[in-house]
Scaffold this motif. Structure first.
Motif, PDB file in Angstrom:
ATOM      1  N   TRP A 105       0.895  -1.306  -0.047  1.00 41.79           N
ATOM      2  CA  TRP A 105      -0.112   0.007  -0.115  1.00 41.79           C
ATOM      3  C   TRP A 105       0.872   1.164   0.037  1.00 41.79           C
ATOM      4  O   TRP A 105       2.129   1.214   0.288  1.00 41.79           O
ATOM      5  CB  TRP A 105      -1.124   0.026   1.046  1.00 41.79           C
ATOM      6  CG  TRP A 105      -0.630   0.244   2.757  1.00 41.79           C
ATOM      7  CD1 TRP A 105       0.192   1.302   2.946  1.00 41.79           C
ATOM      8  CD2 TRP A 105      -0.945  -0.522   3.711  1.00 41.79           C
ATOM      9  NE1 TRP A 105       0.101   1.493   4.177  1.00 41.79           N
ATOM     10  CE2 TRP A 105      -0.569   0.350   4.738  1.00 41.79           C
ATOM     11  CE3 TRP A 105      -1.385  -1.785   3.806  1.00 41.79           C
ATOM     12  CZ2 TRP A 105      -0.373  -0.250   6.184  1.00 41.79           C
ATOM     13  CZ3 TRP A 105      -1.618  -2.202   5.137  1.00 41.79           C
ATOM     14  CH2 TRP A 105      -1.051  -1.489   6.180  1.00 41.79           C
ATOM     15  N   VAL A 106       0.332   2.222  -0.556  1.00 44.34           N
ATOM     16  CA  VAL A 106       1.037   3.704  -0.442  1.00 44.34           C
ATOM     17  C   VAL A 106       0.005   4.646  -0.053  1.00 44.34           C
ATOM     18  O   VAL A 106      -1.236   4.528  -0.095  1.00 44.34           O
ATOM     19  CB  VAL A 106       1.461   4.092  -1.914  1.00 44.34           C
ATOM     20  CG1 VAL A 106       2.300   3.064  -2.544  1.00 44.34           C
ATOM     21  CG2 VAL A 106       0.073   3.974  -2.957  1.00 44.34           C
ATOM     22  N   SER A 107       0.538   5.702   0.346  1.00 48.02           N
ATOM     23  CA  SER A 107      -0.070   6.980   0.803  1.00 48.02           C
ATOM     24  C   SER A 107       0.320   8.204   0.031  1.00 48.02           C
ATOM     25  O   SER A 107       1.491   8.523  -0.355  1.00 48.02           O
ATOM     26  CB  SER A 107      -0.062   7.233   2.325  1.00 48.02           C
ATOM     27  OG  SER A 107      -0.606   8.401   2.631  1.00 48.02           O
ATOM     28  N   PRO A 108      -0.791   8.874  -0.373  1.00 44.75           N
ATOM     29  CA  PRO A 108      -0.348  10.217  -1.258  1.00 44.75           C
ATOM     30  C   PRO A 108       0.542  11.087  -0.198  1.00 44.75           C
ATOM     31  O   PRO A 108       1.376  11.991  -0.916  1.00 44.75           O
ATOM     32  CB  PRO A 108      -1.714  10.903  -1.273  1.00 44.75           C
ATOM     33  CG  PRO A 108      -2.801   9.851  -1.178  1.00 44.75           C
ATOM     34  CD  PRO A 108      -2.205   8.968  -0.178  1.00 44.75           C
ATOM     35  N   THR A 109       0.691  11.123   1.106  1.00 53.34           N
ATOM     36  CA  THR A 109       1.422  11.879   1.832  1.00 53.34           C
ATOM     37  C   THR A 109       2.670  11.327   2.312  1.00 53.34           C
ATOM     38  O   THR A 109       3.268  11.989   3.094  1.00 53.34           O
ATOM     39  CB  THR A 109       0.656  12.456   2.924  1.00 53.34           C
ATOM     40  OG1 THR A 109       0.234  11.565   3.804  1.00 53.34           O
ATOM     41  CG2 THR A 109      -0.656  13.300   2.427  1.00 53.34           C
ATOM     42  N   SER A 110       3.200  10.055   2.107  1.00 50.04           N
ATOM     43  CA  SER A 110       4.119   9.300   2.506  1.00 50.04           C
ATOM     44  C   SER A 110       5.576   9.560   1.419  1.00 50.04           C
ATOM     45  O   SER A 110       5.137   9.387   0.285  1.00 50.04           O
ATOM     46  CB  SER A 110       3.923   8.057   2.919  1.00 50.04           C
ATOM     47  OG  SER A 110       3.134   7.974   4.030  1.00 50.04           O
ATOM     48  N   LYS A 111       6.626   9.334   2.073  1.00 49.75           N
ATOM     49  CA  LYS A 111       7.716   9.442   1.091  1.00 49.75           C
ATOM     50  C   LYS A 111       8.071   7.653   0.961  1.00 49.75           C
ATOM     51  O   LYS A 111       9.132   7.569   0.085  1.00 49.75           O
ATOM     52  CB  LYS A 111       8.916  10.112   2.096  1.00 49.75           C
ATOM     53  CG  LYS A 111       8.915  11.477   2.075  1.00 49.75           C
ATOM     54  CD  LYS A 111       9.760  11.840   2.974  1.00 49.75           C
ATOM     55  CE  LYS A 111       9.500  13.413   3.313  1.00 49.75           C
ATOM     56  NZ  LYS A 111      10.159  13.776   4.357  1.00 49.75           N
ATOM     57  N   GLY A 112       7.666   6.774   1.692  1.00 53.02           N
ATOM     58  CA  GLY A 112       7.950   5.333   1.504  1.00 53.02           C
ATOM     59  C   GLY A 112       6.736   4.624   1.236  1.00 53.02           C
ATOM     60  O   GLY A 112       5.605   5.287   0.652  1.00 53.02           O
ATOM     61  N   TYR A 113       6.858   3.558   1.382  1.00 47.59           N
ATOM     62  CA  TYR A 113       5.473   2.376   1.138  1.00 47.59           C
ATOM     63  C   TYR A 113       5.534   1.352   1.974  1.00 47.59           C
ATOM     64  O   TYR A 113       6.547   1.177   2.528  1.00 47.59           O
ATOM     65  CB  TYR A 113       5.862   1.914  -0.307  1.00 47.59           C
ATOM     66  CG  TYR A 113       6.974   1.220  -1.025  1.00 47.59           C
ATOM     67  CD1 TYR A 113       7.390   0.133  -0.681  1.00 47.59           C
ATOM     68  CD2 TYR A 113       8.261   1.936  -1.008  1.00 47.59           C
ATOM     69  CE1 TYR A 113       8.287  -0.685  -0.705  1.00 47.59           C
ATOM     70  CE2 TYR A 113       9.549   1.322  -1.228  1.00 47.59           C
ATOM     71  CZ  TYR A 113       9.639   0.065  -1.142  1.00 47.59           C
ATOM     72  OH  TYR A 113      10.636  -0.713  -1.439  1.00 47.59           O
ATOM     73  N   VAL A 114       4.678   0.565   2.058  1.00 47.47           N
ATOM     74  CA  VAL A 114       4.356  -0.397   2.888  1.00 47.47           C
ATOM     75  C   VAL A 114       4.173  -2.025   1.930  1.00 47.47           C
ATOM     76  O   VAL A 114       3.727  -1.878   0.808  1.00 47.47           O
ATOM     77  CB  VAL A 114       2.989  -0.454   3.593  1.00 47.47           C
ATOM     78  CG1 VAL A 114       2.708  -1.943   4.275  1.00 47.47           C
ATOM     79  CG2 VAL A 114       3.285   0.427   4.647  1.00 47.47           C
ATOM     80  N   GLN A 115       5.141  -2.940   2.196  1.00 49.91           N
ATOM     81  CA  GLN A 115       4.941  -4.082   1.650  1.00 49.91           C
ATOM     82  C   GLN A 115       4.478  -5.171   2.838  1.00 49.91           C
ATOM     83  O   GLN A 115       5.149  -5.051   3.966  1.00 49.91           O
ATOM     84  CB  GLN A 115       6.148  -4.566   1.133  1.00 49.91           C
ATOM     85  CG  GLN A 115       6.940  -3.751  -0.146  1.00 49.91           C
ATOM     86  CD  GLN A 115       8.148  -4.343  -0.852  1.00 49.91           C
ATOM     87  OE1 GLN A 115       8.797  -4.906   0.099  1.00 49.91           O
ATOM     88  NE2 GLN A 115       8.321  -4.423  -2.106  1.00 49.91           N
ATOM     89  N   GLY A 116       3.671  -6.178   2.441  1.00 50.66           N
ATOM     90  CA  GLY A 116       3.076  -7.025   3.548  1.00 50.66           C
ATOM     91  C   GLY A 116       2.860  -8.348   3.185  1.00 50.66           C
ATOM     92  O   GLY A 116       3.111  -8.814   1.988  1.00 50.66           O
ATOM     93  N   HIS A 117       2.541  -9.310   4.187  1.00 47.75           N
ATOM     94  CA  HIS A 117       2.507 -10.506   3.861  1.00 47.75           C
ATOM     95  C   HIS A 117       1.235 -11.043   4.705  1.00 47.75           C
ATOM     96  O   HIS A 117       1.071 -10.751   5.918  1.00 47.75           O
ATOM     97  CB  HIS A 117       3.545 -11.348   4.193  1.00 47.75           C
ATOM     98  CG  HIS A 117       3.621 -12.749   3.803  1.00 47.75           C
ATOM     99  ND1 HIS A 117       4.062 -12.983   2.331  1.00 47.75           N
ATOM    100  CD2 HIS A 117       3.314 -14.110   3.939  1.00 47.75           C
ATOM    101  CE1 HIS A 117       3.743 -14.270   2.031  1.00 47.75           C
ATOM    102  NE2 HIS A 117       3.550 -14.864   2.883  1.00 47.75           N
TER     103      HIS A 117
END
Length: 131
Positions: A87-99
């Motif tokens: 997932w990503v956020s319009p206000t973040s500089k990073g991102y989430v990867q999950g399992h």
């Protein structure tokens, strides 16, 4: 020879086709647990984390979580393996990867490069099927 060529052409078309947009596993609900992070600015931290996934259409979902700086909205996808998501956020500089570890247990890891680089993972269990 024409049969081989037509068979190879058919395979090429099939592999170019997008995967089925089936529903995939349900992500909707309230997920709670601990968030373990590391970075130069904040060092090692352990915090409570609650993530609310409020909507899902096939493999696409959206939600939010609340943290010290406010509310963070995000949107994401479940990958075709039915075990990974991002997932990503319009206000973040990073991102989430999950399992997806089980129907009610996920791990979500955030990665942010740059001057405020940080990395962390949340171990979350679904506490409610409704957000």
């Amino acid at each position: 020879m024409d049969l081989v060529r037509s068979g190879l052409a058919w395979l090429a078309v099939c592999f170019a086709c997008p995967a089925s947009a089936d529903d995939g596993p349900s992500m909707i609900g309230t997920w709670s647990g601990k968030n373990f992070t590391i970075g130069d600015i904040h060092g090692l931290r352990v915090r409570d984390r609650t993530v609310h996934i409020t909507e899902q259409t096939d493999r696409r979902f959206r939600g939010y979580f609340v943290y010290e700086a406010g509310r963070k909205d995000f949107f994401g996808v479940v990958f075709p393996d039915n075990a990974s998501f991002g997932w990503v956020s319009p206000t973040s500089k990073g991102y989430v990867q999950g399992h997806i570890l089980s129907a009610d247990h996920i791990s979500a890891c955030y990665l942010e490069p740059g001057a405020e680089a940080t990395a962390g993972c949340s171990d979350l269990t679904r506490t409610s099927a409704k957000p």
